[in-house]
Design a protein around this motif. Structure first.
Motif, PDB file in Angstrom:
ATOM      1  N   LYS A  90       0.827  -1.203   0.000  1.00  0.00           N
ATOM      2  CA  LYS A  90       0.000   0.000   0.000  1.00  0.00           C
ATOM      3  C   LYS A  90       0.866   1.260   0.000  1.00  0.00           C
ATOM      4  O   LYS A  90       0.535   2.257  -0.656  1.00  0.00           O
ATOM      5  N   TYR A  94       2.071   1.846  -3.458  1.00  0.00           N
ATOM      6  CA  TYR A  94       0.947   2.331  -4.264  1.00  0.00           C
ATOM      7  C   TYR A  94       0.723   3.817  -4.023  1.00  0.00           C
ATOM      8  O   TYR A  94       0.574   4.602  -4.974  1.00  0.00           O
ATOM      9  N   GLU A  95       0.707   4.217  -2.761  1.00  0.00           N
ATOM     10  CA  GLU A  95       0.476   5.620  -2.436  1.00  0.00           C
ATOM     11  C   GLU A  95       1.625   6.493  -2.926  1.00  0.00           C
ATOM     12  O   GLU A  95       1.414   7.613  -3.396  1.00  0.00           O
ATOM     13  N   LEU A 148      -5.649  -2.468  -4.018  1.00  0.00           N
ATOM     14  CA  LEU A 148      -5.005  -1.708  -2.947  1.00  0.00           C
ATOM     15  C   LEU A 148      -5.825  -0.524  -2.464  1.00  0.00           C
ATOM     16  O   LEU A 148      -5.728  -0.135  -1.304  1.00  0.00           O
ATOM     17  N   SER A 195      -1.839   3.179   4.337  1.00  0.00           N
ATOM     18  CA  SER A 195      -0.565   2.576   4.736  1.00  0.00           C
ATOM     19  C   SER A 195      -0.243   2.868   6.195  1.00  0.00           C
ATOM     20  O   SER A 195       0.278   2.002   6.911  1.00  0.00           O
TER      21      SER A 195
END
Length: 365
Positions: free
Chosen positions: A237, A240-241, A258, A264
């Motif tokens: 995560k 991804y962020e 996600l 996160s």
């Protein structure tokens, strides 16, 4: 007519209980499989509601629930609409973003399948637990004398930890699919590779310390497992962020999966709190094992492979907890340490028991 001796009757009764235990374990696996498909359905139906989730992200529940997050400013008599800013990344002490909607993704049918999955998981857990109890009755002792018994008990406790967190209203339903998948793998290994017929304990294990030391070791392992799952998902995560923050475009599958998980920072805190909470109990487990060793073998510590790797695991988790308290080692670096620590626990669980000989060689395989 010849009457069977009491010993023969007791042996036959124990074998019958062992067969019941085996049947219940297989039955639990069947129900876990149904739960697995229900969790899959929850994720699949949740992936359809991206439009609804995007719309929800553009609204606020501040003054009016569901009111558009659009402000109107008057400058010289002209109305200016400002587009809302959607924060995509959270980091400790800087920004805060809400958690994702969960596996169901806000979809009603997805949520229905999710609730069905939880119900099936509860049913499988009950059947699983009764199977472990039947195994204990068949050997008339705690069911932790070999790797097969340890496996079926460990997976029961892991599911119990998950259901307890759900009962405490914690946001952990996203963990269901991963938990059930690994429990099925664990039980599959147990009934095929690690299966051992019911038997009595070796003399060294005849002690009340078996109930104290091994039970705490199983509980610690179950909590460490749940924490490791949270840590692993945190790493995905966070990546991804970060990619979104840097203007990148994650793949369609990654986005669908996600974006529904907690932020996160939430995953990071979840894993840390679990590991920190159970670490004192792991410390007690090692101390209890040393006391038991003195009672059984006349020495507290002998650097037996099992003892050595238990200590290595303790050091690894201590380093992780210390890293979390050190400014330069928070986030991903600390998460890597947590996964290394859990890897040490796994090796102590499987590797040492199966491949390394020592005083703790009770694998039975």
């Amino acid at each position: 007519m010849t009457l069977a001796a009491p010993t023969e009757l007791a042996t036959a009764a124990n074998e019958h209980l062992a067969n019941i235990s085996n049947t219940l374990i297989y039955s639990a696996m069947a129900v876990y499989t149904l739960a697995f498909f229900a969790y899959i359905a929850e994720w699949l139906f949740g992936s359809r509601s991206k439009v609804a989730r995007t719309a929800a992200a553009l609204t606020t529940t501040g003054k009016g629930k569901g009111a558009p997050a659009v402000t109107v400013k008057t400058a010289g008599g002209t109305a200016v609409l400002e587009r809302p800013k959607v924060v995509v990344r959270s980091s400790a002490g800087s920004r805060d973003v809400p958690d994702g909607p969960g596996a169901h993704g806000g979809d009603e049918q997805g949520d229905l399948y999710g609730r069905i999955a939880i119900s099936l998981t509860v049913l499988a857990f009950v059947v699983h637990l009764v199977g472990v109890i039947a195994r204990a009755a068949s050997v008339q002792r705690a069911p932790w004398g070999n790797m097969y018994e340890f496996n079926i008990t460990f997976s029961t406790v892991a599911v119990g930890v998950y259901l307890t967190l759900l009962a405490l209203k914690k946001n952990v339903r996203w963990l269901g699919l991963f938990l059930v998948t690994t429990v099925l793998l664990d039980l599959g290994i147990a009934v095929t590779v690690l299966y051992t017929a019911s038997d009595q304990l070796v003399p060294a294990l005849h002690s009340y310390w078996l109930y104290i030391h091994v039970s705490t070791a199983i509980l610690c392992g179950a909590v460490f497992y749940v924490g490791a799952a949270g840590t692993l998902l945190y790493l995905f995560k966070d990546s991804y962020e970060t990619k979104l923050e840097n203007g990148g475009t994650p793949g369609r599958f990654a986005t669908s999966f996600l974006e529904r998980l907690p932020a996160s920072s939430s995953l990071d805190k979840f894993a840390y709190r679990l590991n920190a909470a159970v670490f004192p109990l792991w410390t007690f487990t090692i101390i209890a094992g040393a006391i038991w060793a003195e009672s059984a073998w006349g020495r507290y510590w002998g650097w037996d492979p099992k003892e050595t790797w238990a200590f290595i695991t303790w050091v690894a988790y201590a380093c992780y907890l210390h890293a979390r308290a050190t400014a330069g080692w928070k986030g991903r670096k600390a998460a890597y340490l947590a996964l290394i620590a859990f890897g040490c626990w796994l090796f102590n669980y499987y590797g040492v028991n199966i491949f390394v000989s020592g005083k703790h060689s009770y694998a039975g395989v």
